[in-house]
Design an enzyme around this catalytic site. Structure first.
Site, PDB file in Angstrom:
ATOM      1  N   ASP A 126       0.819  -1.216   0.000  1.00 46.44           N
ATOM      2  CA  ASP A 126       0.000   0.000   0.000  1.00 46.44           C
ATOM      3  C   ASP A 126       0.854   1.267   0.000  1.00 46.44           C
ATOM      4  O   ASP A 126       0.380   2.335   0.389  1.00 46.44           O
ATOM      5  CB  ASP A 126      -0.949  -0.004   1.208  1.00 46.44           C
ATOM      6  CG  ASP A 126      -0.217  -0.082   2.537  1.00 46.44           C
ATOM      7  OD1 ASP A 126       1.012  -0.358   2.526  1.00 46.44           O
ATOM      8  OD2 ASP A 126      -0.855   0.113   3.595  1.00 46.44           O
ATOM      9  N   GLU A 127       2.119   1.146  -0.425  1.00 46.05           N
ATOM     10  CA  GLU A 127       3.002   2.316  -0.548  1.00 46.05           C
ATOM     11  C   GLU A 127       3.592   2.317  -1.956  1.00 46.05           C
ATOM     12  O   GLU A 127       4.739   1.911  -2.171  1.00 46.05           O
ATOM     13  CB  GLU A 127       4.094   2.262   0.524  1.00 46.05           C
ATOM     14  CG  GLU A 127       3.543   2.315   1.940  1.00 46.05           C
ATOM     15  CD  GLU A 127       4.584   1.967   3.003  1.00 46.05           C
ATOM     16  OE1 GLU A 127       5.778   2.017   2.694  1.00 46.05           O
ATOM     17  OE2 GLU A 127       4.168   1.633   4.126  1.00 46.05           O
ATOM     18  N   ASN A 185       8.957  -6.305   5.399  1.00 44.17           N
ATOM     19  CA  ASN A 185       9.976  -5.567   6.152  1.00 44.17           C
ATOM     20  C   ASN A 185      10.054  -6.010   7.607  1.00 44.17           C
ATOM     21  O   ASN A 185      10.586  -5.301   8.456  1.00 44.17           O
ATOM     22  CB  ASN A 185       9.714  -4.058   6.085  1.00 44.17           C
ATOM     23  CG  ASN A 185      10.968  -3.250   6.337  1.00 44.17           C
ATOM     24  OD1 ASN A 185      12.057  -3.629   5.920  1.00 44.17           O
ATOM     25  ND2 ASN A 185      10.826  -2.127   7.034  1.00 44.17           N
ATOM     26  N   ARG A 186       9.527  -7.184   7.894  1.00 42.25           N
ATOM     27  CA  ARG A 186       9.687  -7.833   9.200  1.00 42.25           C
ATOM     28  C   ARG A 186      10.084  -9.300   9.000  1.00 42.25           C
ATOM     29  O   ARG A 186      10.004 -10.088   9.932  1.00 42.25           O
ATOM     30  CB  ARG A 186       8.384  -7.786  10.015  1.00 42.25           C
ATOM     31  CG  ARG A 186       7.770  -6.414  10.183  1.00 42.25           C
ATOM     32  CD  ARG A 186       8.602  -5.486  11.045  1.00 42.25           C
ATOM     33  NE  ARG A 186       7.897  -4.247  11.310  1.00 42.25           N
ATOM     34  CZ  ARG A 186       7.906  -3.184  10.505  1.00 42.25           C
ATOM     35  NH1 ARG A 186       8.588  -3.226   9.363  1.00 42.25           N
ATOM     36  NH2 ARG A 186       7.258  -2.081  10.812  1.00 42.25           N
ATOM     37  N   TYR A 285      11.013   4.281  16.447  1.00 40.46           N
ATOM     38  CA  TYR A 285      10.385   3.154  17.132  1.00 40.46           C
ATOM     39  C   TYR A 285      11.046   1.885  16.610  1.00 40.46           C
ATOM     40  O   TYR A 285      11.335   1.767  15.424  1.00 40.46           O
ATOM     41  CB  TYR A 285       8.866   3.109  16.941  1.00 40.46           C
ATOM     42  CG  TYR A 285       8.397   2.842  15.542  1.00 40.46           C
ATOM     43  CD1 TYR A 285       8.205   1.546  15.089  1.00 40.46           C
ATOM     44  CD2 TYR A 285       8.119   3.892  14.670  1.00 40.46           C
ATOM     45  CE1 TYR A 285       7.758   1.286  13.805  1.00 40.46           C
ATOM     46  CE2 TYR A 285       7.671   3.656  13.384  1.00 40.46           C
ATOM     47  CZ  TYR A 285       7.491   2.353  12.953  1.00 40.46           C
ATOM     48  OH  TYR A 285       7.052   2.104  11.688  1.00 40.46           O
ATOM     49  N   GLU A 307      11.515   7.463   3.782  1.00 39.25           N
ATOM     50  CA  GLU A 307      10.093   7.793   3.789  1.00 39.25           C
ATOM     51  C   GLU A 307       9.923   9.039   2.926  1.00 39.25           C
ATOM     52  O   GLU A 307      10.373  10.127   3.299  1.00 39.25           O
ATOM     53  CB  GLU A 307       9.616   8.052   5.216  1.00 39.25           C
ATOM     54  CG  GLU A 307       9.900   6.926   6.191  1.00 39.25           C
ATOM     55  CD  GLU A 307       8.944   5.758   6.025  1.00 39.25           C
ATOM     56  OE1 GLU A 307       7.968   5.904   5.259  1.00 39.25           O
ATOM     57  OE2 GLU A 307       9.167   4.706   6.646  1.00 39.25           O
TER      58      GLU A 307
END
Length: 491
Positions: A126-127, A185-186, A285, A307
């Site tokens: 979704d990016e 990304n995890r 974070y 980003e």
């Protein structure tokens, strides 16, 4: 009763207005606000925006390339810019969509003593802004290869690899995760989390990236995300899993790289939330299983997480201005591979051949590996500093040199001497020496005992016959000599 209802509604409105925007790295979280945008927010507060839930999926994707459109654009680029590019796939997504890569270089596909850089877009489905910008970047370099110095510098001195979409399946269903609903990304091995140690459990997109970096030694890279406006650098996680600044060994270098992007951007460096438009990931974070930390730890690649848009999925009409805001940042980040840092090659003093060894910087607990073919190294470093550079190769004496790294790059070639054994003074043979010697013996044996054997047998017989004739002549001459001597003695 009505007063009580009105008072509760009024209190709820006050509480909602007091919520601060949610933080999101790569769109991790979304804010309560929607429909608002702040692309040119010089000096104002960064805000994250959730997609307008009233919009249909068709409306949201209108103006963006579909996966079929993206593949067509890649192939069209290859046709139009074949002199400086090649197209290849590193694998397929869960649903079988090829993960196409564009390589841009004056010698695409050929290994050279040059650094390699990679851009990856659309890690989260979704990016999608990154995939659009990366196609624009490739076409801009192609269109300006003859007239722009920065385009020529990149083409002639860097191997640039562009993966526009790492997660085409997630894009198709407009979801963060892939077709298995896994956040890519995890999904990488992590220094603080053992959850991702099982390679068989990783997603095909993740394995494709990991295998890609086994084939190509990238010096640096960046992945493009949405949902914020900041350049993020390692570490992303912390040992105690709490949010605080946790620096990696090359913290100063990463801050320089992130600042290179931020300062070249139209307004990223003006952020009031992130000083200078950059942030340490763990300070923002912590996350675990991220691609950024894995690149640095396991692949020897300096990666940033960029980003590039407050809105994860902005209206397609905004893409041209987002491209203009990020264009110089993307170009300058790639160019920094050759404009800064220390570069060179490692050679053997006894044979002059390249030695694929290692480069270390005293005081920085990190090792850079030289290339296999040319033994070339490209060490990213923050400029304006004094460094002690150490070259090591097994079987050779290490060598150290001090450099003052200014604003420009520095070239340092190392010529290493073979080590000597303590007792007999003999030179230690390196692994390369042994391999070369064994190969020489094999070739020599093949030459003598191959199809030439009959010729050598005939020559040996002729040589033996000549030796017999020579021996008889010598004996005859010696006999005459003795007779003459006797005659001279007899009176």
């Amino acid at each position: 009763m009505k007063e009580l209802i009105f008072s509760r509604i009024f209190l709820s409105l006050i509480l909602l207005s007091s919520f601060s925007p949610a933080i999101a790295r790569g769109g991790e979280l979304t804010s309560l606000s929607s429909g608002l945008r702040n692309i040119s927010y010089a000096g104002s507060t960064r805000r994250l925006f959730q997609e307008n839930q009233s919009q249909s999926s068709v409306d949201k994707a209108h103006g963006y390339m579909t996966n079929a459109d993206l593949e067509k654009a890649i192939m069209e680029f290859a046709r139009r810019c074949s002199n400086i590019s090649r197209i290849y796939s590193i694998g397929k997504s869960v649903n079988g969509v090829p993960l196409w890569v564009i390589e841009i270089s004056d010698k695409p596909g050929k290994e050279e003593a040059e650094p390699a850089f990679k851009f990856i877009g659309n890690v989260h489905g979704d990016e999608p802004v990154g995939r659009e910008l990366l196609i624009l970047l490739a076409n801009w370099i192609c269109d300006n290869q003859m007239k722009d110095p920065l385009a020529r510098l990149i083409i002639q001195n860097v191997h640039l690899h562009i993966l526009p979409s790492m997660n085409p399946d997630g894009f198709s269903i407009k979801r963060r995760g892939n077709a298995n609903n896994i956040d890519l990304n995890r999904d990488f091995p992590d220094q603080f989390s053992p959850l991702n140690d099982d390679e068989d459990m990783r997603q095909p997109e993740t394995r494709a990236i990991m295998n890609w970096l086994k084939e190509i030694h990238f010096t640096a890279s960046a992945s493009l995300h949405g949902g914020a406006l900041v350049a993020n650098y390692p570490w992303d996680g912390t040992p105690d899993r709490k949010s605080h600044y946790f620096s990696c060994p090359d913290d100063e270098t990463f801050r320089f790289m992130a600042s290179t992007y931020s300062r070249s951007h139209y307004n990223m460096s003006l952020s009031t939330e992130f000083q200078g438009g950059i942030t340490n990931g763990a300070s923002w974070y912590p996350i675990y299983g991220g691609m950024q930390d894995w690149n640095y730890i396991y692949a020897g690649c300096f990666e940033l997480t960029l980003e590039i848009s407050d809105n994860k999925w902005p209206d397609a009409k905004e893409l041209p201005i987002i491209w203009e805001y990020n264009r110089m940042s993307m170009l300058n980040l790639v160019a920094s591979l050759v404009k800064t840092g220390v570069h060179g090659r490692i050679f053997s003093s006894d044979s002059g051949r390249p030695l694929p060894g290692f480069i270390m910087i005293k005081g920085i607990n990190y090792t850079v590996k030289a290339g296999r073919a040319f033994a070339d190294y490209h060490r990213m470093l923050a400029p304006e500093g004094k460094y002690q550079v150490v070259a090591t190769v097994p079987g050779y004496k290490l060598k150290t040199t001090s450099i003052w790294l200014g604003a420009e790059a520095t070239t340092v070639d190392f010529i290493l001497d073979p080590e000597v054994t303590p007792g007999d003074g003999k030179l230690l043979k390196s692994i390369c020496d042994c391999n070369n010697e064994r190969e020489a013996r094999r070739v020599l044996a093949g030459f003598f005992w191959g199809p030439h054997l009959e010729i050598y047998f005939v020559l040996a017989v002729i040589l033996a016959f000549l030796c017999i004739l020579l021996q008889r002549r010598i004996k005859s001459n010696l006999s005459r000599s003795r007779q003459i001597t006797k005659r001279s003695i007899v009176v």
